[in-house]
Every structure is written in structure tokens, then in C-alpha cells.
Design a protein around this motif. Sequence first.
Motif, short mmCIF file in Angstrom:
data_model
loop_
_atom_site.label_atom_id
_atom_site.label_comp_id
_atom_site.label_asym_id
_atom_site.label_seq_id
_atom_site.Cartn_x
_atom_site.Cartn_y
_atom_site.Cartn_z
N PRO A 74 0.84 -1.20 0.00
CA PRO A 74 0.00 0.00 0.00
C PRO A 74 0.87 1.25 0.00
N GLY A 75 0.40 2.31 -0.66
CA GLY A 75 1.24 3.50 -0.77
C GLY A 75 0.47 4.78 -0.58
N ARG A 76 1.18 5.88 -0.92
CA ARG A 76 0.64 7.19 -0.66
C ARG A 76 1.02 8.10 -1.83
N CYS A 77 0.07 8.95 -2.26
CA CYS A 77 0.36 9.87 -3.35
C CYS A 77 -0.06 11.27 -2.96
N ILE A 78 0.91 12.20 -3.03
CA ILE A 78 0.61 13.59 -2.68
C ILE A 78 0.54 14.40 -3.96
N ARG A 79 -0.62 14.95 -4.23
CA ARG A 79 -0.78 15.77 -5.44
C ARG A 79 -0.60 17.23 -5.07
N LEU A 80 0.28 17.91 -5.79
CA LEU A 80 0.59 19.30 -5.43
C LEU A 80 -0.38 20.27 -6.10
N TRP A 81 -1.64 19.94 -6.03
CA TRP A 81 -2.67 20.85 -6.49
C TRP A 81 -3.93 20.57 -5.65
N THR A 82 -4.92 21.43 -5.75
CA THR A 82 -6.08 21.25 -4.88
C THR A 82 -7.11 20.37 -5.57
N GLU A 83 -8.02 19.85 -4.76
CA GLU A 83 -9.04 19.00 -5.33
C GLU A 83 -9.93 19.80 -6.29
N ALA A 84 -10.14 21.07 -5.97
CA ALA A 84 -10.95 21.92 -6.86
C ALA A 84 -10.24 22.08 -8.20
N ASP A 85 -8.93 22.28 -8.14
CA ASP A 85 -8.16 22.47 -9.38
C ASP A 85 -8.17 21.19 -10.22
N HIS A 86 -8.25 20.07 -9.53
CA HIS A 86 -8.22 18.78 -10.24
C HIS A 86 -9.30 18.72 -11.32
N ARG A 87 -10.45 19.34 -11.01
CA ARG A 87 -11.55 19.30 -11.98
C ARG A 87 -11.20 20.07 -13.25
N SER A 88 -10.25 21.00 -13.17
CA SER A 88 -9.89 21.74 -14.38
C SER A 88 -8.83 21.01 -15.22
N HIS A 89 -8.31 19.89 -14.71
CA HIS A 89 -7.37 19.11 -15.54
C HIS A 89 -8.17 18.35 -16.60
N PRO A 90 -7.58 18.15 -17.78
CA PRO A 90 -8.32 17.41 -18.81
C PRO A 90 -8.48 15.93 -18.41
N ALA A 91 -9.51 15.28 -18.94
CA ALA A 91 -9.72 13.86 -18.62
C ALA A 91 -8.64 13.01 -19.25
N ALA A 92 -8.28 13.33 -20.48
CA ALA A 92 -7.22 12.57 -21.17
C ALA A 92 -6.43 13.54 -22.02
N THR A 93 -5.21 13.15 -22.36
CA THR A 93 -4.36 14.02 -23.19
C THR A 93 -4.71 13.79 -24.66
N ALA A 94 -4.83 14.87 -25.41
CA ALA A 94 -5.10 14.71 -26.85
C ALA A 94 -3.91 14.03 -27.50
N PRO A 95 -4.14 13.11 -28.43
CA PRO A 95 -3.00 12.49 -29.12
C PRO A 95 -2.21 13.55 -29.88
N GLU A 96 -0.92 13.31 -30.04
CA GLU A 96 -0.07 14.31 -30.69
C GLU A 96 -0.59 14.75 -32.05
N ILE A 97 -1.17 13.81 -32.78
CA ILE A 97 -1.60 14.16 -34.14
C ILE A 97 -2.61 15.30 -34.15
N LYS A 98 -3.29 15.51 -33.03
CA LYS A 98 -4.27 16.60 -32.96
C LYS A 98 -3.64 17.89 -32.47
N ARG A 99 -2.39 17.86 -32.07
CA ARG A 99 -1.86 19.09 -31.49
C ARG A 99 -0.50 19.54 -32.01
N VAL A 100 0.18 18.71 -32.79
CA VAL A 100 1.51 19.15 -33.21
C VAL A 100 1.58 19.44 -34.70
#
Length: 847
Positions: A329-355
Motif C-alpha cells: 500500500p502506498g501514498r500519493c501527494i498531489r501538489l494541487w487542490t481537489e478543486a483544481d483537479h476538476r480543471s485538468h483534462p480527462a485525457a491528453t489529446a494524441p499528438e496528431i491533434k496538437r503538433v
Amino acid sequence: MLPIYDIQNQLLVAFEGDSSRVVIEAPTGSGKSTQVPQMLLDAGLAGEGQIVVLQPRRLAARVLANRVAEEREERTGQTVGYEVRFERCVSKSTRIRYITEGVLLRAMLEDPRLSNISVILFDEFHERHLYGDLSLAMVKQLQQESRPDLKIGVMSATLQSDLLNDYLAPCVEVNSEGRMFPVEVEYLSKAPRGDVWDEAAAAWKKCAQQGLEGDVLIFMPGSYEIDRTLRAIENWQESRNWEQHALHAELPPERQDAALKSYDRQKVIVSTNVAETSLTINGIRTVIDSGLVRQARFDPNRGFDALTIDKISHASAEQRQGRAGRTAPGRCIRLWTEADHRSHPAATAPEIKRVDLAEVLLTLHGLGVEDPRAFDWVEAPLEKSLARAEQLLSDLGAITEVSSGQRVVSRLTETGKRMLRFPVHPRFSRMLIEAGERKCVQPVAIIAALCQGKPLMIRKVDKRVVERRDDVLGEETLSDFSRELRAFEYVRNKKFHAPTCRELGIHIATARQTERLAVRLIRQAESAGLSLEDTSVSEADIRKCMLVGFADQVARRKDGGTLRCELVHRRRGEIERGSLVRDATFVVAAEITEVEKTKGNLDVLLRRLTAVDPAWLTELFPGECVSQDQMFFDASTRRVLATRGTVFRELVVESSGAADPDPSEAARLLAEQVLAGKLVLKQWTDAVDQWIVRLNCLAEWYPEAELTAIDTDAKQSLVEQICFGAFSYKEIKDRQVMPVVKSWLSEPQQILLEQMVPERYRTPDGKHLKLRYQEGKPPVLAAKIQNLYDMQAHPVLVNGNISVVLEILAPNFRPIQVTQDLPGFWQDTYHKIKPELARRYPKHEWR
Ligand code: ADP
Ligand code: MG
């Protein structure tokens, strides 16, 4: 035993037989990367051929090969080897080869059938790098067309298996649950204010003070942040008993290996994304996550990709967290707030859509794919990015259009074929090839490296620094890069001595990065067979190299006094104040920034300029400088004028005097002004507009009549007809309009129009009331109650197919009711409102 062995039999069965396609999903640490290739080899499924394992990361390819060789008690390069962009460790007896994605594509350029390979495993496919996508598409095509014996496996800890199953169908999916221990996730309670490395070091210190078990893994976006984090940790006295390691691609191999080793003491590793899923680090019990990742993204300012630091996706955060729960069993410390977490994208767009797709498109052409739109992509790129990339490749002279039977397709030119040998952005390969011919590879490689970073010289500096720069570097008027080049060479000679850099206001980190990149480019140039000899470098030659590399960004200054310019492909822009290139009429810009100042109005700023001689355009792009009449509408005299001159990609390079304007082109230009509302035809009345609307309505309501509506294009051609023969506003101002517009219809059609959608409607009391037509809506008739007394049925048009919207008005012309049901009105509403209306308007008739 590793979890992958639970599904060994399934795997071997899935890979048996021809044309096998297998999707393997198993958690990180299960044994996909190290065990699957060995299983296939030991079961004889690779026959005589090689097993190739594609890795998105150079570091992972090397580490995995070493690990597997060690497991087999051999040295790397015997049965197991690796090959990445600048390094290869393989031999004749190598059977398992860990390579990066680009290496496979380059192998395909040499041997399109990949004859010595039997199995291709795509590892970490969820990363969806451009070249991973492209390789999979090419390999799938190869298997279908000429290598049915080739086996394909796609592996990842976290896959979008629906997408892949569809794409690879028919294919077998094999899953392993693996073993995972719970990981407790903590967020910050309030948004961090300081730098992310200080935040991470503080989180680590707290854990260390609390006395944690096992090792700590910290995720940071890049090497700079990693160094800062390690320095911050070092400052805490708790760090004294800890092993401290960095892990990223730019470190020397010994230091990378040291980070992965086990120690007697506890260990803290600060790593890039490479530790997210690519590499398994044993013994991690705590993860500290910055929540940031450095990734490539098309930078419209520079016309190629830049690295940006972005928030990681939820999927990625979950993977990072998982690294703490592999063995306990382990532990993970996220250096952002739970509220901010909602502003992170669900998944990363594949490179073909962004480069930027220029490099990949060039490679595709090299592989014989002529039509990227018909290509079987894992996911298709955006049309916009594709078109931009094609335009650039054509401007660089890498591809050219040829007709093939009925179609026009793009083919590689000889220059394009040579460019393929450089694994860099096509702009830079084009520059280097030119430099090879002009014997100035070294300085051009440095400039190419400078282009890719921030400007070397700090912009806001005090007067002393400016004077010092002028003393040391001299004046410069021909290229912003010449000065950067001189500055770079000066500080390189002083071994990037910090005080010297400071004295000249030079970004030391940019200078060092430039050095690394330039060395790499020079090595590539050398291995592509370019001569590095440059005894007498001519400054003009260097500028010519800039011109070919940024040939899509050539500009001509409008006149001496202004910064405004016209660019090729009919763009306009303005030279940024502060450029050293002041007097040149023709320039090439290495950066173009578009800023939207007011809505819809783009300010286009040209930066990092190099002066060019217009004669070079003819010299370097023969066939593209054509003699042409240019016609334009001159707003001050309101006339169409023409000049004869030389034109390069729609930019006038030189004009040799006035010419006679062509009448149909003049009509087109005048019509454009009319339609934009800048010139007004006096006879273009409301009646004309209404007639067009009536026609368009009828065309829609009564398709049997087969009338052609007047759309924007048709309008343009009608106005051109009106303007034909004229060259100025004066000549068209009073011209007849209605007869020309009406001639759109034949006479019988015009009569039909008047019957079906009349301008006015006759009410029973003999009034002709105006009908209001609007496209896409029913016609409207406004009538006073008194006009309607003898009307029982609701008014209709077009043989009863279109019911009119009646606006029934009171005697004061205020609407009382809007209806499409007149009988209903008489029966119902009318009786209710009549007494009140009769009282207010006693002089009118009330039946
Ligand atoms: P996967 O690809 O499924 O994430 P790997 O094949 O990379 O898994 O690793 C399987 C196991 O092999 C890991 O759980 C780890 O115990 C061990 N291992 C892999 N690479 C190394 C290494 N460089 N050093 C020590 N152990 C390793
Ligand atoms: Mg792996």
C-alpha cells in the motif's frame, strides 16, 4: 513470478498463425516490456526474424534492452539490443531490438518490406506519439499488402481499447488484471503560492519527518524543474541520509542507471514522465506529483512545435499515483487542490491533434503515401493542420504537384528526398542542405538551433549592457540572427562564463541549450554526408539559408518610412519595433505572431528578421518568380489599377510600370467592393433585395419550378455583370440594377414569381398590402382588423402551400395578434377584445 505469466498461454496462442494482431493491456510492472518479447522469442514465434519493440522514449529503449540482456545473462548488443536516434547497440546475432518510433520509419524508408523483422510490438501505445500512430498505420498496411506473416502487438497499461480494436480488427485482446495495492491520495488544501519545486521539497520533508517506509518518486515536467527540486531537497537537513537522484533523457547513461538501482539507504528520485509507465522503479511507496508535464504543441508564432508545460490529465495522474502501490500500500501527494483537479483534462489529446505535421507528412511522402487524406490513420489529423503542413512543404520545395492520370497529387522533389535524411523539422533540414552547398553548415546549424529557443539576448537591459554589446558585437543591420550568432560564439569561446553572459545580457540557459542542439544538428549534417568544411563563410550565404528555411514568411516593406509589410500568400503584417534590420525592403521573418487586438482584426507581427536581396528569389526559386499583371482596387481614387511586374508567391517583388487592366478582372474587383458595402450602387434599392429574397423563398417553397436561388456567388457574378466594362466607381454608380438581376430568370419564370410570391397582397376591401419576405421564414402580412372583415379563410401563397403569418393591427397600427389561423381569431380572440377596442376607437367600424 511476474503477472504477465498468468496470461502467457493466451498470448502465445494469440500470436500464433499469420497476420496476428494482439492488443495487450496489463498494469505497469506486469512484465509487458521485458517479458513479452522474450516469451515470443523463446517460443520460436519469431522464426528467423527479429522482434522489434517500439518505445516512445529513448531512455526506456536503452534501459529495457540492458535489463533484458541482464536477465538472459548476456551483454547488451548480443541477443538483445537497442537503437535510438543517435546511438545503436546491436549486432548480427541480435533478435530482440528495442527502438524508438522514428527508427522504425527510417528503417522502412530503406527497406519498405522490413524483411528481417517478424514481430513488431508497440509499447506504451497510450502515449499516442505522432510517430507511434504513423508507424502502426504503416505496419498495418504492410501486413495487409505484402507481409501477412508479420505479427503485430500493441501494449499498454492503459489503452483506449475500443479505438484500437476497431482500428486493428480482426484482433485479439488479452488483459491482465495484475496486482495493485491501494494508494491513498492527498491534495493540497489551498492553491500553492511558491514554485512547484519548493512545494515538492516541502512535501518530501514532511514525509521524511513522519518516517515513511520505502522510496519516494517525485514527478516534475523537465530537467530544469528536476534540478531545482533536488537543490531544494538538499537544503533540508533530513536529506542527509537519503540517496538523491534525477531521472531524465538528457542525463548521461551512468546517472540514469544509478537512479534505477536499489540502495541500502532510502532513495528519492525526481523524474520526468518517463517513470509514469515506461520504466518500473522498484521499491517506491510514496509518489509526489507536480501535476505538470512538458509536451510538444504547434506554436503558430514560430511555425513549428514548441514545448509547453501543461497540466496532466486525470488518466495520467492515476498512472503516476499507481507507481506507489506496486508492491505494498502506498501514498500519493498531489501538489494541487481537489478543486483544481476538476480543471485538468480527462485525457491528453494524441499528438496528431496538437503538433505540427510537416515532418510527418514529409516522411509519409517518403514512404510512398501520396494522398494523406486517403491514408488509414489511427485517428485522422485536422484538415487545417494538414493543409498548413502541405503548404509549408511546398514552399520549402520538398514536394511539388504533379498530375497522375485524372488527379493532381503531391510528390517528393529531389530536395525533399534529401531532406528525409535529417530527423529534424523540415525548415531546418532545408536550411542545412542549403548550407552544405554553400559551405556554411556550422554557423547555419547554430542559427537553426537559435531559432528553436527563446531569443538569446535579454530584451530589457540597461544602457551599459547596450553599449557593451555594441563594443563587443558591433553594429548589425542585416539580420537579427547574425548578432545572436556572434554573441553565441563569443560566449561559447568563454565557455559560457556566467559573468560574461551577464555583461552582455545573454540568457545563459538558452545559450547552453543552443550549443547542445547545434552540436546535434552538425552531427546529423555530417552523417547525411554534408561537408563541414567552411573556411570562408560568406554572410550573404547564411542569409540565403535563412531565406530557404523560412520561404513561406518572406515580406516586402510597403515603403521606407513604415513598418507595414506585405507577405507571400497575400498576408499582411508589421515589423516589430526593435528589430536590427531597419533599411531592407525585403525580409524573411523567423517568427510571426498573430494577436487579435479587436475582434476579427489580426495584428500580425514579424520578428527575428533577416534582410534578403530580391534577386535571390529568382536565383533560389526559379520558376516561382513570374511576370504578371497585378490588379488592385485603389481606394483613394476608387479605380481599378494595374501594374506589370514580377510576383513571387502572390507577393509583388518588382513592378515595372502601369498596365491596362483586364476588363473581367476589373469587374470582379469592383463587384467585390460593392458586395463588401464599400461602393454603393444607387439603383440597388430595397426592391432589388426583396426581389432576390422572393426568388430564394420560392426556389425553396416550390422546388418543382426548378428555379436557381441567388446565393453569394451568384450575387457576385450578377454584380460583375453590372460592372463589366467599367474601371472606376464613377462609371458604375448609376448603372441599372433591376433589369440585370431580373435577367437571372426567364420571362415565364418572372411571371410565375409574380403569381406565386407577389410583392403585395390584395385584401377583400381592395387594398394592396405589402408582403414581407425573409429567407427561411414564412411571409408576413400586416393588416388592420378592418381590412380583414371580409376575409374568412387564412391567406395563403404558392398554390396554398405556404401560409402567411398575419400581424393583425389595431387602428393605431399596434399589433394585437400574430397568427397563422385567421378563422380561429374570428371565433375566439376577436370577441374578447372587440368591446375594449370599440370603446377606444369609436370612429372606426366594429362589426
Ligand atoms: P511493464 O512493461 O509491464 O510495465 P516491465 O516488463 O517493464 O513491466 O517490468 C516487469 C518487472 O521487471 C518489474 O515489475 C520490475 O520488477 C522488473 N524490472 C524491469 N526493469 C527493471 C530494471 N531496470 N531494474 C530492476 N527491475 C526491473
Ligand atoms: Mg513497460
